[in-house]
Design a protein around this motif. Sequence first.
Motif, PDB file in Angstrom:
ATOM      1  N   MET A   1       0.804  -1.046   0.064  1.00 48.64           N
ATOM      2  CA  MET A   1      -0.061  -0.051   0.050  1.00 48.64           C
ATOM      3  C   MET A   1       0.982   1.218   0.026  1.00 48.64           C
ATOM      4  SD  MET A   1      -3.393  -0.409   2.101  1.00 48.64           S
ATOM      5  CE  MET A   1      -4.850  -0.578   1.280  1.00 48.64           C
ATOM      6  N   ARG A   2       1.719   1.451   0.715  1.00 48.41           N
ATOM      7  CA  ARG A   2       2.615   2.702   1.004  1.00 48.41           C
ATOM      8  C   ARG A   2       3.606   2.554   1.867  1.00 48.41           C
ATOM      9  NH1 ARG A   2      -2.221   2.894   3.243  1.00 48.41           N
ATOM     10  NH2 ARG A   2      -3.704   2.922   1.579  1.00 48.41           N
ATOM     11  N   ARG A   3       4.506   3.583   1.912  1.00 54.36           N
ATOM     12  CA  ARG A   3       5.449   3.846   3.252  1.00 54.36           C
ATOM     13  C   ARG A   3       5.182   4.953   3.739  1.00 54.36           C
ATOM     14  NH1 ARG A   3      11.198   3.131   0.258  1.00 54.36           N
ATOM     15  NH2 ARG A   3      10.918   1.126  -0.679  1.00 54.36           N
ATOM     16  N   PHE A   4       5.431   5.019   4.898  1.00 52.21           N
ATOM     17  CA  PHE A   4       5.319   6.533   5.683  1.00 52.21           C
ATOM     18  C   PHE A   4       6.746   6.944   5.986  1.00 52.21           C
ATOM     19  CE2 PHE A   4       1.195   5.167   6.234  1.00 52.21           C
ATOM     20  CZ  PHE A   4       1.124   3.706   6.961  1.00 52.21           C
ATOM     21  N   ALA A   5       6.969   8.337   5.951  1.00 50.41           N
ATOM     22  CA  ALA A   5       8.166   8.887   6.157  1.00 50.41           C
ATOM     23  C   ALA A   5       8.743   8.405   7.519  1.00 50.41           C
ATOM     24  CB  ALA A   5       8.228  10.340   6.060  1.00 50.41           C
ATOM     25  N   VAL A   6       7.848   8.064   8.281  1.00 50.56           N
ATOM     26  CA  VAL A   6       8.313   7.761   9.847  1.00 50.56           C
ATOM     27  C   VAL A   6       8.509   6.410   9.935  1.00 50.56           C
ATOM     28  CG1 VAL A   6       7.442   7.924  12.124  1.00 50.56           C
ATOM     29  CG2 VAL A   6       6.364   9.673  10.628  1.00 50.56           C
ATOM     30  N   LEU A   7       8.129   5.716   8.732  1.00 45.75           N
ATOM     31  CA  LEU A   7       8.327   4.200   8.825  1.00 45.75           C
ATOM     32  C   LEU A   7       9.740   3.810   7.866  1.00 45.75           C
ATOM     33  CD1 LEU A   7       5.090   3.081   9.349  1.00 45.75           C
ATOM     34  CD2 LEU A   7       6.463   3.188  10.834  1.00 45.75           C
ATOM     35  N   ALA A   8      10.452   4.831   7.688  1.00 43.18           N
ATOM     36  CA  ALA A   8      11.390   4.658   6.707  1.00 43.18           C
ATOM     37  C   ALA A   8      10.733   4.513   5.272  1.00 43.18           C
ATOM     38  CB  ALA A   8      12.261   3.540   7.037  1.00 43.18           C
ATOM     39  N   THR A   9       9.767   5.056   5.130  1.00 42.12           N
ATOM     40  CA  THR A   9       9.246   4.996   3.745  1.00 42.12           C
ATOM     41  C   THR A   9       8.905   6.369   2.992  1.00 42.12           C
ATOM     42  OG1 THR A   9       7.060   4.843   4.986  1.00 42.12           O
ATOM     43  CG2 THR A   9       7.852   2.758   4.329  1.00 42.12           C
ATOM     44  N   ALA A  10       8.328   6.211   1.902  1.00 37.51           N
ATOM     45  CA  ALA A  10       8.347   7.450   1.263  1.00 37.51           C
ATOM     46  C   ALA A  10       6.889   8.176   1.258  1.00 37.51           C
ATOM     47  CB  ALA A  10       8.380   7.421  -0.428  1.00 37.51           C
ATOM     48  N   LEU A 285      -7.203  18.801   5.312  1.00 42.03           N
ATOM     49  CA  LEU A 285      -6.226  17.748   4.925  1.00 42.03           C
ATOM     50  C   LEU A 285      -4.665  18.258   4.377  1.00 42.03           C
ATOM     51  CD1 LEU A 285      -8.795  15.300   2.969  1.00 42.03           C
ATOM     52  CD2 LEU A 285      -7.834  15.059   4.987  1.00 42.03           C
ATOM     53  N   LYS A 286      -4.797  19.194   3.796  1.00 36.51           N
ATOM     54  CA  LYS A 286      -3.459  19.997   3.174  1.00 36.51           C
ATOM     55  C   LYS A 286      -2.711  20.306   4.528  1.00 36.51           C
ATOM     56  CE  LYS A 286      -1.337  22.951  -0.244  1.00 36.51           C
ATOM     57  NZ  LYS A 286      -0.213  23.304   0.824  1.00 36.51           N
ATOM     58  N   SER A 287      -3.360  20.880   5.401  1.00 41.81           N
ATOM     59  CA  SER A 287      -2.548  21.444   6.535  1.00 41.81           C
ATOM     60  C   SER A 287      -1.791  20.353   7.340  1.00 41.81           C
ATOM     61  CB  SER A 287      -3.802  22.249   7.419  1.00 41.81           C
ATOM     62  OG  SER A 287      -2.900  22.677   8.769  1.00 41.81           O
ATOM     63  N   LEU A 288      -2.902  19.105   7.497  1.00 39.48           N
ATOM     64  CA  LEU A 288      -2.260  17.757   8.209  1.00 39.48           C
ATOM     65  C   LEU A 288      -1.070  17.321   7.385  1.00 39.48           C
ATOM     66  CD1 LEU A 288      -5.677  16.180   9.203  1.00 39.48           C
ATOM     67  CD2 LEU A 288      -4.120  17.415  10.885  1.00 39.48           C
ATOM     68  N   ALA A 289      -1.342  17.283   6.136  1.00 43.02           N
ATOM     69  CA  ALA A 289      -0.224  16.747   5.395  1.00 43.02           C
ATOM     70  C   ALA A 289       1.213  17.777   5.401  1.00 43.02           C
ATOM     71  CB  ALA A 289      -0.435  16.734   3.767  1.00 43.02           C
ATOM     72  N   ASP A 290       0.980  18.898   5.162  1.00 44.19           N
ATOM     73  CA  ASP A 290       2.324  19.876   5.108  1.00 44.19           C
ATOM     74  C   ASP A 290       2.795  19.988   6.627  1.00 44.19           C
ATOM     75  OD1 ASP A 290       1.412  20.283   2.807  1.00 44.19           O
ATOM     76  OD2 ASP A 290       0.736  22.383   3.178  1.00 44.19           O
ATOM     77  N   SER A 291       2.132  19.742   7.843  1.00 40.09           N
ATOM     78  CA  SER A 291       2.577  19.745   9.081  1.00 40.09           C
ATOM     79  C   SER A 291       3.392  18.439   9.455  1.00 40.09           C
ATOM     80  CB  SER A 291       1.391  20.326  10.050  1.00 40.09           C
ATOM     81  OG  SER A 291       0.399  19.163   9.963  1.00 40.09           O
ATOM     82  N   GLY A 292       2.922  17.516   8.751  1.00 38.39           N
ATOM     83  CA  GLY A 292       3.437  16.205   8.967  1.00 38.39           C
ATOM     84  C   GLY A 292       2.706  15.268  10.103  1.00 38.39           C
ATOM     85  N   GLN A 293       1.171  15.862  10.179  1.00 38.50           N
ATOM     86  CA  GLN A 293       0.523  15.225  11.381  1.00 38.50           C
ATOM     87  C   GLN A 293      -0.029  13.851  10.727  1.00 38.50           C
ATOM     88  OE1 GLN A 293      -1.754  19.081  12.443  1.00 38.50           O
ATOM     89  NE2 GLN A 293      -1.990  17.667  14.088  1.00 38.50           N
ATOM     90  N   LEU A 294      -0.216  13.930   9.268  1.00 36.04           N
ATOM     91  CA  LEU A 294      -1.009  12.640   8.492  1.00 36.04           C
ATOM     92  C   LEU A 294       0.285  11.663   8.959  1.00 36.04           C
ATOM     93  CD1 LEU A 294      -2.549  13.864   5.384  1.00 36.04           C
ATOM     94  CD2 LEU A 294      -3.554  12.865   7.801  1.00 36.04           C
ATOM     95  N   ALA A 295       1.574  11.888   8.834  1.00 32.16           N
ATOM     96  CA  ALA A 295       2.476  10.951   8.926  1.00 32.16           C
ATOM     97  C   ALA A 295       2.719  10.206  10.287  1.00 32.16           C
ATOM     98  CB  ALA A 295       3.955  11.510   8.430  1.00 32.16           C
ATOM     99  N   SER A 296       2.412  11.386  11.224  1.00 34.05           N
ATOM    100  CA  SER A 296       2.286  11.041  12.436  1.00 34.05           C
ATOM    101  C   SER A 296       1.258  10.113  13.073  1.00 34.05           C
ATOM    102  CB  SER A 296       2.478  12.235  13.429  1.00 34.05           C
ATOM    103  OG  SER A 296       2.382  12.115  14.912  1.00 34.05           O
ATOM    104  N   PHE A 297       0.035  10.282  12.393  1.00 30.19           N
ATOM    105  CA  PHE A 297      -1.247   9.545  12.664  1.00 30.19           C
ATOM    106  C   PHE A 297      -0.720   8.145  12.095  1.00 30.19           C
ATOM    107  CE2 PHE A 297      -4.100  13.281  12.052  1.00 30.19           C
ATOM    108  CZ  PHE A 297      -3.770  13.847  13.204  1.00 30.19           C
ATOM    109  N   ALA A 298      -0.276   7.931  11.028  1.00 29.33           N
ATOM    110  CA  ALA A 298       0.142   6.698  10.524  1.00 29.33           C
ATOM    111  C   ALA A 298       1.024   5.826  11.277  1.00 29.33           C
ATOM    112  CB  ALA A 298       0.528   6.857   8.929  1.00 29.33           C
ATOM    113  N   ALA A 299       2.100   6.614  11.673  1.00 32.00           N
ATOM    114  CA  ALA A 299       2.952   5.832  12.429  1.00 32.00           C
ATOM    115  C   ALA A 299       2.497   5.225  13.874  1.00 32.00           C
ATOM    116  CB  ALA A 299       4.302   6.769  12.924  1.00 32.00           C
ATOM    117  N   HIS A 300       1.569   6.006  14.336  1.00 38.64           N
ATOM    118  CA  HIS A 300       1.058   5.808  15.624  1.00 38.64           C
ATOM    119  C   HIS A 300      -0.052   4.498  15.575  1.00 38.64           C
ATOM    120  CE1 HIS A 300      -2.118   6.253  18.660  1.00 38.64           C
ATOM    121  NE2 HIS A 300      -0.961   6.215  19.482  1.00 38.64           N
ATOM    122  N   SER A 301      -0.857   4.521  14.233  1.00 39.04           N
ATOM    123  CA  SER A 301      -1.890   3.655  14.088  1.00 39.04           C
ATOM    124  C   SER A 301      -2.042   2.172  13.437  1.00 39.04           C
ATOM    125  CB  SER A 301      -3.098   4.442  13.936  1.00 39.04           C
ATOM    126  OG  SER A 301      -3.418   5.557  14.895  1.00 39.04           O
TER     127      SER A 301
END
Length: 315
Positions: A1-10, A285-301
């Motif tokens: 599906m994808r990688r997260f920046a927090v999980l060593a993914t893109a 959604l753009k604000s959550l992406a730009d601030s890194g919060q989406l990546a943080s949500f992904a890493a957490h959940s």
Amino acid sequence: MRRFAVLATAVLFAAGAAACGSSSKPAASSNPTTSIASGTSSPPTTSSTPTTQAKIDCSGTSAYVTDIGVPGAFKPVTPDTLTVVTSLPGPGFWVGSDNDPAKVTSGYEYDIAKAMQQAFGLSKLVVRNENFDSITAGSVTNYDVALSQVTINCKRAKVVKFTIPYFASNQGILVNKGTTVPDLATAKKIQWAVQSSTTAADLLATIKPDHDPKVFQSLSDAYAALQAKQVDAVLIDITINLGEAQQSKGKFEVVGQFDIPSGPDNYGGILPKGSTNGPAVNAVLKSLADSGQLASFAAHSLGGDPGSVPVIKVP
């Protein structure tokens, strides 16, 4: 599906990543309502924070609302309340219960919903459990936004409005522990299970396995069939399958993911066809992406690093 920046993914989001596809989700259960006061590389990535706006073209028209507005322009269907619909279960995306939204307390999409509620200045979040097919068919009414791992595609865009994408995902292969699916030749020989009305079914139509896949209305039923060894593998978005594997306490494992030429499925929020809230939702959604919060949500959940799962290329 994808990688997260927090999980060593893109990461590939920002104002929206894309590709025409669809997500898999089970039918809704009882207890339907609760009120609560960058790019890709190989292996393919899961992404939660786009950094470039990808296009999904439907005969010259974008499959999703592209305008970025302001949160203050949001108009809820119920005063002072954000009404969100989803289809449970959603491992990793809605955590706490597989059928009762009143017991959901965390998860990737839950966190997005809470962030929207706060950005819109609303005092309540109401989450409602609905049938996945009904959500994507546009027959669900009286809600503000649906967050249910729904892949943006042109067919669906005819009956609902999509937000910019907030997550991207390949299709992952869930099996009983000890089963291997190392290549496309093996994938053609095994008995698959899929949920109805998902892009997983579309992908299998491309792969053309020797046996027709068993189609289930509910993803839970597909997982039950896998545990009973009535099927060899369940195909669904890799993060969903990773979450299920994590919850199975070692019974299931994700042994592969398919890399298709059109790229990963991209999740978008769904808005009722007549809604004018697209630009306001996109702004959050753009604000959550730009601030890194989406990546943080992904890493957490989300339950594991999709980038570590072997890739099977589909021509």
